[in-house]
Design an enzyme around this catalytic site. Sequence first.
Site, PDB file in Angstrom:
ATOM      1  N   ARG A  16      38.417 -14.422  45.942  1.00 18.52           N
ATOM      2  CA  ARG A  16      36.992 -14.422  46.263  1.00 18.52           C
ATOM      3  C   ARG A  16      36.742 -13.789  47.639  1.00 18.52           C
ATOM      4  NH1 ARG A  16      37.449 -19.627  43.499  1.00 18.52           N
ATOM      5  NH2 ARG A  16      37.781 -20.737  45.469  1.00 18.52           N
ATOM      6  N   PHE A  67      51.800  -5.556  43.960  1.00 20.49           N
ATOM      7  CA  PHE A  67      52.342  -6.798  43.410  1.00 20.49           C
ATOM      8  C   PHE A  67      51.199  -7.561  42.723  1.00 20.49           C
ATOM      9  CE2 PHE A  67      54.517  -5.738  47.394  1.00 20.49           C
ATOM     10  CZ  PHE A  67      55.827  -5.558  46.952  1.00 20.49           C
ATOM     11  N   ASP A  83      52.843  -3.346  39.803  1.00 22.35           N
ATOM     12  CA  ASP A  83      53.795  -4.444  39.688  1.00 22.35           C
ATOM     13  C   ASP A  83      55.032  -3.920  38.973  1.00 22.35           C
ATOM     14  OD1 ASP A  83      53.255  -7.756  39.972  1.00 22.35           O
ATOM     15  OD2 ASP A  83      55.012  -7.164  38.809  1.00 22.35           O
ATOM     16  N   SER A  84      56.194  -4.522  39.290  1.00 27.42           N
ATOM     17  CA  SER A  84      57.445  -4.069  38.677  1.00 27.42           C
ATOM     18  C   SER A  84      57.718  -4.761  37.346  1.00 27.42           C
ATOM     19  CB  SER A  84      58.619  -4.315  39.629  1.00 27.42           C
ATOM     20  OG  SER A  84      58.750  -5.703  39.897  1.00 27.42           O
ATOM     21  N   ASN A 139      58.262   0.199  40.791  1.00 22.85           N
ATOM     22  CA  ASN A 139      58.853  -0.494  41.923  1.00 22.85           C
ATOM     23  C   ASN A 139      57.939  -0.230  43.120  1.00 22.85           C
ATOM     24  OD1 ASN A 139      60.454  -0.541  44.510  1.00 22.85           O
ATOM     25  ND2 ASN A 139      62.033  -1.310  43.130  1.00 22.85           N
ATOM     26  N   ASP A 153      50.715  -8.754  48.150  1.00 24.68           N
ATOM     27  CA  ASP A 153      50.957 -10.159  47.779  1.00 24.68           C
ATOM     28  C   ASP A 153      52.287 -10.260  47.035  1.00 24.68           C
ATOM     29  OD1 ASP A 153      50.565 -12.858  47.470  1.00 24.68           O
ATOM     30  OD2 ASP A 153      49.246 -12.660  45.727  1.00 24.68           O
ATOM     31  N   CYS A 189      54.620 -15.909  50.585  1.00 29.13           N
ATOM     32  CA  CYS A 189      54.657 -17.212  49.912  1.00 29.13           C
ATOM     33  C   CYS A 189      56.028 -17.871  50.076  1.00 29.13           C
ATOM     34  CB  CYS A 189      54.303 -17.080  48.443  1.00 29.13           C
ATOM     35  SG  CYS A 189      55.364 -15.959  47.499  1.00 29.13           S
TER      36      CYS A 189
END
Length: 394
Positions: A206, A228, A250-251, A276, A298, A338
């Site tokens: 958001r 990602f 994204d991979s 990749n 991310d 993360c």
Amino acid sequence: MTPTNAIKLKANAKPRVLQGHPWVFVNEIEAPISDEYNGELVECRDRSNRFLGVGIYNSKSQIIWRRLEKDRVALDEAYIRKALTSAISKRTESVTRLVWSESDGLPGLVVDRYDTTLVVQIQTLALEKRSALIGSLLNELVKPSEIVFRNDAPIRRYEGLPLETHTFSGRPWEARWVKIDGFEYWLDLQLGQKTGFYLDQREQHRLISSHVERLVKQGKSVRLLDAFCNQGPFAMHAARAGASEVLGLDSAEDAITAAKKNSIQNKVKADFKCVNVFDWLNDPARNTEALWDIIILDPPPFAKSKSKMEGALRGYKEINLRAMRLLNPGGILATYTCSHHMQDADLRGVISAAAADARKKVHILNWSNQPSDHPVLVTMPESEYLRGYVLQVE
């Protein structure tokens, strides 16, 4: 004299449990006690035999003891009911993390709510032994249409637990469309990735959407890169907010397949590529392409252990450096980590080093942390794993 159902800390050890941390490691105690206490509550005492609390014990785990309470309690139906009721009362949304392990007084229990379906992860032997009770109590307190037990996380092996999935009803949970923040996602909550969706990033979806809307209102044409991208939530929020061009990378082929399916279902214009991400960012072809107005980084956790931190920091710096060079002057970089091993000072250092190498002037627009349904226990750094910055790069 130390009771037989108690562990005792080594005389020369300096465990964090003495400063309030809920864990004791096997190398911090004088000796393990009988295996008959595995999965049960035992006391912890310091070198002078002072009582430190009761916690769940498992001699098969490196984390041999996890504090439940500083007072003597029983891990019975009454205790679990009270803990679940307290956790549930603090969440009001229909899609949310309902229980977050130690932070909610139930070490190793994670419960996510997707409207009428609950997804449960059990990661400790003590709660595994009480799995049926937990299911019954959740069924009574929440009244879901189904409870999916996702007990297939590799971390269970550290507790000597098998990997498996099942449902409370015994019937398979079929993949379906699930509405989250105004978008429909095709989710397989029994066999898909994690517990189905990255609920911890909903506030950031958001937030980035609001930045897109602000730029569009200023009359700007916004090109956004979502690196990602997983199932595409950042990309789809940005597209609906008015971004003129959106590309997700994204991979994982299954993630890209899901992202494409989700964008079609939600009638938003976004492209997705299976690549990749490191190689794509480093490709010389980027030097001849148009720059981006917003880039989102991310990635999955690069530092899954302290021993991986040095390499992880290099990786985070590299992608942030590349992203800064691919932004238009004044562009926005949203960068996240993360990994609980990576503290805020580490991430800030990575960003600073990347900015210096890129010769960019970088300001902080927003500080980002995990949402309130993933509460942080201040005495347990491991409960805080998600952090990030939204930056303006000039």
